[in-house]
Write an enzyme that holds these catalytic residues in place. Structure first.
Site, short mmCIF file in Angstrom:
data_model
loop_
_atom_site.label_atom_id
_atom_site.label_comp_id
_atom_site.label_asym_id
_atom_site.label_seq_id
_atom_site.Cartn_x
_atom_site.Cartn_y
_atom_site.Cartn_z
N TYR A 193 -8.02 30.99 10.28
CA TYR A 193 -7.01 29.93 10.30
C TYR A 193 -7.19 29.03 11.53
O TYR A 193 -7.38 29.49 12.65
CB TYR A 193 -5.59 30.51 10.32
CG TYR A 193 -4.55 29.43 10.53
CD1 TYR A 193 -4.25 28.53 9.51
CD2 TYR A 193 -3.91 29.26 11.76
CE1 TYR A 193 -3.34 27.52 9.70
CE2 TYR A 193 -2.99 28.25 11.96
CZ TYR A 193 -2.71 27.38 10.92
OH TYR A 193 -1.82 26.36 11.12
N GLY B 48 -0.69 24.83 8.33
CA GLY B 48 0.63 25.02 7.77
C GLY B 48 0.55 25.63 6.38
O GLY B 48 -0.10 26.66 6.17
N HIS C 68 -0.54 13.82 11.93
CA HIS C 68 0.58 14.38 12.68
C HIS C 68 1.12 13.42 13.74
O HIS C 68 2.18 13.67 14.32
CB HIS C 68 0.16 15.69 13.36
CG HIS C 68 0.03 16.84 12.40
ND1 HIS C 68 -0.60 16.74 11.18
CD2 HIS C 68 0.46 18.14 12.48
CE1 HIS C 68 -0.56 17.90 10.57
NE2 HIS C 68 0.09 18.76 11.32
N ASN D 129 -0.83 22.14 19.16
CA ASN D 129 0.01 23.30 18.91
C ASN D 129 0.55 23.84 20.23
O ASN D 129 -0.12 24.61 20.92
CB ASN D 129 -0.82 24.38 18.21
CG ASN D 129 -0.11 25.04 17.04
OD1 ASN D 129 -0.61 25.97 16.47
ND2 ASN D 129 1.06 24.54 16.66
N ARG E 97 38.77 21.45 46.49
CA ARG E 97 38.79 22.81 47.02
C ARG E 97 37.73 23.69 46.38
O ARG E 97 37.17 24.59 47.02
CB ARG E 97 40.17 23.41 46.79
CG ARG E 97 40.39 24.69 47.54
CD ARG E 97 41.69 25.41 47.23
NE ARG E 97 42.68 24.71 46.46
CZ ARG E 97 43.58 25.32 45.68
NH1 ARG E 97 43.57 26.63 45.58
NH2 ARG E 97 44.48 24.62 45.02
#
Length: 507
Positions: A52, A59, A82, A194, A280
Site C-alpha cells: 500500500y 484510500g 488532493h 500523509n 484579586r
C-alpha cells in the site's frame, strides 16, 4: 542554524525559524536513515511486491495495483487531485512552519522518501520559498491531505508560493533560483501529504502567540491594577503556595515584579478590604491558562518530532505497516483546550475594562475615561467592542474535536477535525489580543490620570513604549486605529517582556 534530526525539535527553535528566519541544516545520521528507507522502497518496486502507498491506489482504492511504469504518474495524480484546499490561505509563517515540520518528520527515516526531496524542502526553508496553502478543507485524519498537497505540488513546479507578500507561480520561482522542479518517485507523494503538519504548524504558531499574549496580559493587568488602586496583598506568595499550583505562584510573582515600587497600588484596608475577582484572582485565572499552555506545549513537541505518515517502513523494509499515526486526535484535543485558555484571558480582560470605564466601579476616574464626560464619549464603545470579541470567542470555543464525518467511502470513518480546531484557536488569539489591546489602551489612560510618575518603573517603561505610537485620549477620535496599532505591536513581540533591572521582590 537549527540542526534538524527528526527527534528533538523544540518550540523555541521553531520560534527562531518562524520569527527570525533562522535557517536549517540536516543531520547526517538522519539522512543515512532516510537513505536506507528509500532503498527499501526501491527494492519493493523492483521485486514487484504489492505494498500500500508504493504501488497501489490510495484510500478506498488501496486494493488497486499500479504497474511500475505508472508509479510516477500515480504520485503526480495524487497530489494534484488532493490539492483541493479552499478559503483564505494560511499566514505565511504557518506555511513556513509546515515545511519545517514535514521535513523534520520525514527525517525520522520511516517514510521511504529520497534524500533529494528533503534537501529541496530544506532549500525552501533556507530561501524563504513558502507555499501558498489554503486554510480550509482538511478533516485532520488520513493526514492534512489537502493543505499538505498544496505544499507538495510546489516541489513539482505547480501551485503558488509567497514572494514579497504576493502569490507567484512556483515554476517562476524555481526558474529564478536556477532549479528544476522535482519528479516524485514511488511513495514520495504520499510521504509528503500523509501527516498532521497543517494542524501542528498552526498549533505551533498559536502556542507561540498565546504564550506571548499570556505574558502581555500580566503587565496590562498590572497597569489596570495601578489605575484602579488595586490591592497587592492578594499576590502575597504565601497565598499561592498554600494552593500549590506552580503556574499560579509564578503569575503572582510576576505581578509583584511589575508593580514593584508603584505608589498607585494599595494594601488591604487602605481604600477597601478586597478587590473584585477580575483583579484579586489574576494569579488563579491567568495561572490556569498557563497550565493549559503547558499541556499544549508537551503535545506539540511530541507531534513536531513524530512520524505521522502511512505506511511506515521498519527494519530496512522487512516490516511495512499501515497504521494510523496521521490521525490528528491528540492535536485536536490540544487545540480545543488551548481555545479555553485564550478565551479566559479575554473574558477576564473585558471585565477589567468594564471596571476601568464604569464610573460606579473605577475609583473616581472620569466616566468612560472621557476628557469631557457627556460632550465626549471617551472609551464607552471600546468596552462594547471588547464584549463583542469575547462573545465571538465563546462561539469559536466550541470543540471541533467532538465532530466527525466519514470520508473515502467510509474507509476513513472517524476523523479529528483538528485543523479546524487549530484554525479557530488562531482566530480566538487574534480576538483576545484585541481585547487586551483595548484594556491596555484604557489602562494607559487610567494610569495617566492617576499620575505617571507614581507608576512602577517597569510599567512606566511600558507606558512610554506604548505612548510612542498611541497618543493620550485628550479628545474623541477613531479609536479603532489605536486598537489596531496596539494589537499589531503586541503581535510583533515574542516571548517574555523585560522588567526593570532594578526590580526586587518585597512583600
Amino acid at each position: 542554524m537549527v540542526l534538524l534530526t527528526g527527534e528533538n525539535l523544540h518550540l523555541e527553535e521553531m520560534r527562531s525559524i518562524i520569527y527570525k528566519n533562522e535557517k536549517v541544516d540536516l543531520d547526517t545520521e538522519a539522512l543515512a536513515r532516510v537513505q536506507k528507507s528509500r532503498e527499501a522502497v526501491e527494492r519493493i518496486v523492483s521485486e514487484g511486491r504489492t505494498v500500500y502507498g508504493i504501488n497501489t491506489g490510495f484510500g478506498k482504492f488501496s486494493d488497486v495495483s499500479i504497474d511500475e511504469e505508472d508509479v510516477h504518474a500515480l504520485q503526480l495524480h495524487l497530489i494534484r487531485s488532493h490539492a483541493c484546499g479552499i478559503g483564505e490561505p494560511f499566514e505565511e509563517r504557518v506555511s513556513r512552519a509546515m515545511v519545517v515540520l514535514r521535513l523534520n518528520a520525514l527525517l525520522k527515516g520511516f517514510s521511504g522518501i529520497r534524500v533529494d526531496v528533503l534537501k529541496r524542502l530544506a532549500y525552501m526553508v533556507n530561501h524563504s520559498i513558502h507555499p501558498v496553502i489554503p486554510s480550509q478543507g482538511s478533516l485532520g485524519a488520513s493526514g492534512d491531505l489537502a493543505p499538505l498537497s498544496h505544499l507538495a505540488i510546489v516541489i513539482v513546479g505547480e501551485g503558488f508560493v509567497w514572494k514579497d507578500g504576493m502569490q507567484v507561480a512556483a515554476k517562476q520561482v524555481w526558474d529564478e533560483h536556477g532549479l528544476d522542479p522535482l519528479v516524485l518517485e514511488a511513495k514520495e507523494g504520499l510521504a509528503l501529504i500523509n501527516g498532521t503538519q497543517a494542524m501542528t504548524a498552526q498549533g505551533v504558531v498559536n502556542w507561540l502567540e498565546a504564550e506571548t499574549l499570556a505574558y502581555q496580559s500580566e503587565w496590562i493587568a498590572a497597569m489596570t491594577m495601578e489605575a484602579l488602586h488595586g490591592i497587592t496583598d492578594a499576590f502575597h506568595p504565601a497565598v499561592h503556595q498554600a494552593r500549590g499550583y506552580v503556574e499560579q505562584v509564578d503569575v503572582a510573582r510576576r505581578m509583584l515584579e511589575w508593580l514593584e515600587g508603584s505608589q498607585l497600588v494599595t494594601k488591604q484596608g487602605d481604600k477597601r478590604v478586597q478587590d473584585a475577582y477580575s483583579l484579586r484572582c489574576i494569579p488563579q485565572i491567568h495561572g490556569a491558562s498557563w497550565q493549559v499552555l503547558g499541556y499544549v506545549k508537551e503535545k506539540l513537541e511530541i507531534e513536531m518530532n513524530a512520524a505521522t505518515d502511512n505506511p511506515l517502513i521498519f527494519e530496512d523494509g522487512e516490516v511495512i505497516i499501515s497504521g494510523g499515526n496521521f490521525h490528528g486526535q491528540p492535536i485536536a484535543f490540544a487545540m480545543d483546550f488551548l481555545k479555553l485558555s485564550v478565551a479566559e484571558l479575554a473574558n477576564v480582560s473585558e471585565r477589567r475594562i468594564e471596571r476601568l470605564v464604569n464610573p460606579q466601579l473605577n475609583e473616581g476616574l472620569p466616566p468612560f475615561l472621557s476628557p469631557q464626560p457627556g460632550l465626549q464619549s471617551g472609551a464607552m464603545i471600546l468596552q462594547y467592542a471588547a464584549a463583542s470579541l469575547v462573545s465571538e470567542n465563546k462561539t469559536l470555543a466550541h470543540p471541533a474535536s467532538v465532530d466527525s464525518i466519514p470520508s473515502s467511502a467510509n474507509q476513513e470513518d472517524h476523523v479529528s477535525m483538528g485543523t479546524i480546531g487549530a484554525r479557530h484557536a488562531g482566530m480566538m488569539i487574534q480576538n483576545a489580543r484585541r481585547v487586551l489591546a483595548i484594556e491596555a489602551f484604557c489602562a494607559l489612560q487610567g494610569s495617566e490620570y492617576r499620575g505617571k510618575n507614581k507608576m512602577s518603573e517597569s510599567l512606566q517603561n511600558k507606558w512610554d513604549e506604548y505612548r510612542s505610537f498611541t497618543p493620550s485620549m485628550d479628545e474623541d477620535r477613531v479609536f479603532s486605529t489605536d486598537i489596531e496599532r496596539i494589537s499589531a505591536h503586541m503581535k510583533n513581540e515574542t516571548g517574555k517582556p523585560v522588567y526593570s533591572s532594578k526590580v526586587s521582590i518585597t512583600v
